[in-house]
Design a protein around this motif. Structure first.
Motif, PDB file in Angstrom:
ATOM      1  N   ILE A  39     -13.065 -20.711   0.370  1.00  0.00           N
ATOM      2  CA  ILE A  39     -13.782 -19.534   0.637  1.00  0.00           C
ATOM      3  C   ILE A  39     -14.075 -18.787  -0.811  1.00  0.00           C
ATOM      4  N   LEU A  40     -15.317 -18.849  -1.116  1.00  0.00           N
ATOM      5  CA  LEU A  40     -15.498 -18.138  -2.449  1.00  0.00           C
ATOM      6  C   LEU A  40     -15.806 -16.480  -2.350  1.00  0.00           C
ATOM      7  N   ASN A  41     -14.951 -15.776  -2.711  1.00  0.00           N
ATOM      8  CA  ASN A  41     -15.020 -14.199  -2.492  1.00  0.00           C
ATOM      9  C   ASN A  41     -15.203 -13.570  -3.821  1.00  0.00           C
ATOM     10  N   ASN A  42     -16.613 -13.626  -4.401  1.00  0.00           N
ATOM     11  CA  ASN A  42     -16.992 -13.020  -5.268  1.00  0.00           C
ATOM     12  C   ASN A  42     -18.145 -11.898  -5.357  1.00  0.00           C
ATOM     13  N   GLU A  43     -18.336 -11.364  -4.145  1.00  0.00           N
ATOM     14  CA  GLU A  43     -19.202 -10.215  -3.945  1.00  0.00           C
ATOM     15  C   GLU A  43     -18.531  -9.209  -3.229  1.00  0.00           C
ATOM     16  N   ASN A  44     -17.320  -9.078  -3.159  1.00  0.00           N
ATOM     17  CA  ASN A  44     -16.774  -8.076  -2.266  1.00  0.00           C
ATOM     18  C   ASN A  44     -15.753  -7.384  -3.039  1.00  0.00           C
ATOM     19  N   GLY A  45     -15.621  -6.029  -3.127  1.00  0.00           N
ATOM     20  CA  GLY A  45     -14.846  -5.288  -3.939  1.00  0.00           C
ATOM     21  C   GLY A  45     -13.417  -5.318  -3.509  1.00  0.00           C
ATOM     22  N   ASN A  46     -13.091  -5.793  -2.374  1.00  0.00           N
ATOM     23  CA  ASN A  46     -11.592  -5.990  -1.895  1.00  0.00           C
ATOM     24  C   ASN A  46     -10.827  -4.697  -2.239  1.00  0.00           C
ATOM     25  N   SER A  47     -11.444  -3.543  -2.112  1.00  0.00           N
ATOM     26  CA  SER A  47     -10.651  -2.332  -2.440  1.00  0.00           C
ATOM     27  C   SER A  47      -9.545  -1.938  -1.240  1.00  0.00           C
ATOM     28  N   LYS A  48      -8.949  -1.108  -1.667  1.00  0.00           N
ATOM     29  CA  LYS A  48      -7.888  -0.324  -0.343  1.00  0.00           C
ATOM     30  C   LYS A  48      -8.894   0.121   0.632  1.00  0.00           C
ATOM     31  N   GLU A  49      -9.917   0.970   0.224  1.00  0.00           N
ATOM     32  CA  GLU A  49     -10.893   1.527   1.270  1.00  0.00           C
ATOM     33  C   GLU A  49     -11.766   0.457   1.999  1.00  0.00           C
ATOM     34  N   ILE A  95      -8.964 -18.858  -0.479  1.00  0.00           N
ATOM     35  CA  ILE A  95      -9.866 -17.610  -0.936  1.00  0.00           C
ATOM     36  C   ILE A  95      -9.946 -17.530  -2.517  1.00  0.00           C
ATOM     37  N   TYR A  96     -11.010 -17.992  -3.219  1.00  0.00           N
ATOM     38  CA  TYR A  96     -11.145 -17.891  -4.340  1.00  0.00           C
ATOM     39  C   TYR A  96     -11.803 -16.566  -4.902  1.00  0.00           C
ATOM     40  N   ALA A  97     -10.939 -15.854  -5.964  1.00  0.00           N
ATOM     41  CA  ALA A  97     -11.442 -14.566  -6.113  1.00  0.00           C
ATOM     42  C   ALA A  97     -10.999 -14.288  -7.566  1.00  0.00           C
ATOM     43  N   GLU A  98     -11.526 -13.072  -8.382  1.00  0.00           N
ATOM     44  CA  GLU A  98     -11.059 -12.718  -9.527  1.00  0.00           C
ATOM     45  C   GLU A  98     -10.926 -11.221  -9.641  1.00  0.00           C
ATOM     46  N   LEU A  99      -9.635 -11.127 -10.209  1.00  0.00           N
ATOM     47  CA  LEU A  99      -9.371  -9.510 -10.400  1.00  0.00           C
ATOM     48  C   LEU A  99     -10.177  -9.140 -11.684  1.00  0.00           C
ATOM     49  N   LYS A 100     -10.769  -7.727 -11.549  1.00  0.00           N
ATOM     50  CA  LYS A 100     -11.460  -7.355 -12.553  1.00  0.00           C
ATOM     51  C   LYS A 100     -10.963  -5.891 -12.923  1.00  0.00           C
ATOM     52  N   GLY A 101      -9.733  -5.665 -13.137  1.00  0.00           N
ATOM     53  CA  GLY A 101      -9.573  -4.337 -13.522  1.00  0.00           C
ATOM     54  C   GLY A 101      -8.853  -3.512 -12.326  1.00  0.00           C
ATOM     55  N   GLN A 102      -8.776  -4.156 -10.955  1.00  0.00           N
ATOM     56  CA  GLN A 102      -8.338  -3.470  -9.854  1.00  0.00           C
ATOM     57  C   GLN A 102      -7.729  -4.431  -8.993  1.00  0.00           C
ATOM     58  N   PRO A 103      -6.594  -4.005  -8.376  1.00  0.00           N
ATOM     59  CA  PRO A 103      -5.855  -5.059  -7.342  1.00  0.00           C
ATOM     60  C   PRO A 103      -6.761  -5.170  -6.162  1.00  0.00           C
ATOM     61  N   HIS A 104      -6.653  -6.300  -5.451  1.00  0.00           N
ATOM     62  CA  HIS A 104      -7.484  -6.927  -4.332  1.00  0.00           C
ATOM     63  C   HIS A 104      -6.732  -6.667  -3.042  1.00  0.00           C
ATOM     64  N   TYR A 105      -7.538  -6.049  -2.098  1.00  0.00           N
ATOM     65  CA  TYR A 105      -6.847  -5.835  -0.573  1.00  0.00           C
ATOM     66  C   TYR A 105      -7.415  -6.933   0.212  1.00  0.00           C
ATOM     67  N   TYR A 106      -6.571  -7.495   1.289  1.00  0.00           N
ATOM     68  CA  TYR A 106      -7.008  -8.257   2.348  1.00  0.00           C
ATOM     69  C   TYR A 106      -6.609  -7.610   3.595  1.00  0.00           C
ATOM     70  N   GLN A 107      -7.270  -7.739   4.677  1.00  0.00           N
ATOM     71  CA  GLN A 107      -6.904  -7.206   6.039  1.00  0.00           C
ATOM     72  C   GLN A 107      -6.481  -8.363   6.932  1.00  0.00           C
ATOM     73  N   ILE A 108      -5.344  -8.308   7.585  1.00  0.00           N
ATOM     74  CA  ILE A 108      -5.196  -9.351   8.688  1.00  0.00           C
ATOM     75  C   ILE A 108      -4.757  -8.670   9.865  1.00  0.00           C
ATOM     76  N   SER A 109      -5.478  -8.770  10.906  1.00  0.00           N
ATOM     77  CA  SER A 109      -5.321  -8.113  12.363  1.00  0.00           C
ATOM     78  C   SER A 109      -5.149  -9.457  13.498  1.00  0.00           C
ATOM     79  N   SER A 110      -4.300  -8.941  14.184  1.00  0.00           N
ATOM     80  CA  SER A 110      -3.956  -9.793  15.430  1.00  0.00           C
ATOM     81  C   SER A 110      -3.530  -9.204  16.708  1.00  0.00           C
ATOM     82  N   ASN A 111      -3.980  -9.631  17.811  1.00  0.00           N
ATOM     83  CA  ASN A 111      -3.599  -8.731  19.107  1.00  0.00           C
ATOM     84  C   ASN A 111      -2.494  -9.500  19.773  1.00  0.00           C
TER      85      ASN A 111
END
Length: 199
Positions: free
Chosen positions: A28-38, A52-68
């Motif tokens: 997965i190429l993840n280059n168009e998302n801010g990946n912010s805490k918000e 998931i391929y991504a690049e840090l550009k000055g801020q940490p990245h956040y990912y959300q995982i949810s399961s029921n």
């Protein structure tokens, strides 16, 4: 002409399917998302293996995982390895609960990164810390929402986040890979990004 193009596309899909259907991660190429805490990046199908391929550009990245329901949890951090190039950046990651409280920290700075050849994509990687063992889960998480925080000292550099350990390659994923893999290969194995390259 159309028939030839359809056949070519079909052959590409078959080749990719044969190469990646076993023991591999969905790229997965993840280059168009801010990946912010918000606005974290949402990881669907938490047990399905993804890279998931991504690049840090000055801020940490956040990912959300949810399961029921309870689920097998795997997460690991890697980085592309360019021939003759030392490891450019080390990365750490944290697992956080739904209140962003720390559950577990994997410190990439103190970790001894190793090299690894991914035979399906025929690419070299630097392998960093993981929660699991050899890309496989060894922990069960309770149902709920969790977050992954990816960071390093400067919050810069390219990384690959591996999650899940169940190989799954439906046709929709295979079709997407035809277009995303060339982009990933050119962006993440770009020799011009290498600092301190050895001859």
């Amino acid at each position: 002409m159309k028939k030839i193009n359809i056949k070519r596309i079909g052959m590409c899909l078959i080749i990719i399917l044969a190469s990646f259907a076993v023991d591999a991660h969905q790229p997965i190429l993840n280059n168009e998302n801010g990946n912010s805490k918000e606005e974290p990046y949402t990881i669907d199908e938490v047990e399905v293996s993804k890279a998931i391929y991504a690049e840090l550009k000055g801020q940490p990245h956040y990912y959300q995982i949810s399961s029921n329901k309870q689920f097998n949890f795997y997460a690991g951090i890697t980085a592309p390895k360019i021939k003759g190039c030392p490891l450019q950046e080390k990365f750490s990651f944290e697992v956080l609960d739904e209140e962003f409280e720390l559950i577990e920290l994997k410190d990439g700075e103190s970790f001894e990164w190793r090299t690894w050849f991914e035979k399906h994509g025929e690419k070299w990687y630097w392998i960093g810390p993981e929660i699991g063992n050899n890309f496989k889960s060894n922990q069960v998480y309770e149902k709920g929402t969790y977050y992954l925080r990816i960071f390093n000292k400067t919050n810069t550099g390219q990384y690959v986040l591996a999650v899940g350990d169940i190989e799954s390659f439906p046709l929709s994923v295979i079709a997407r890979m035809v277009f995303t893999l060339p982009k990933i290969n050119s962006a993440f194995w770009d020799e011009t990004r290498c600092l301190g390259k050895k001859n």
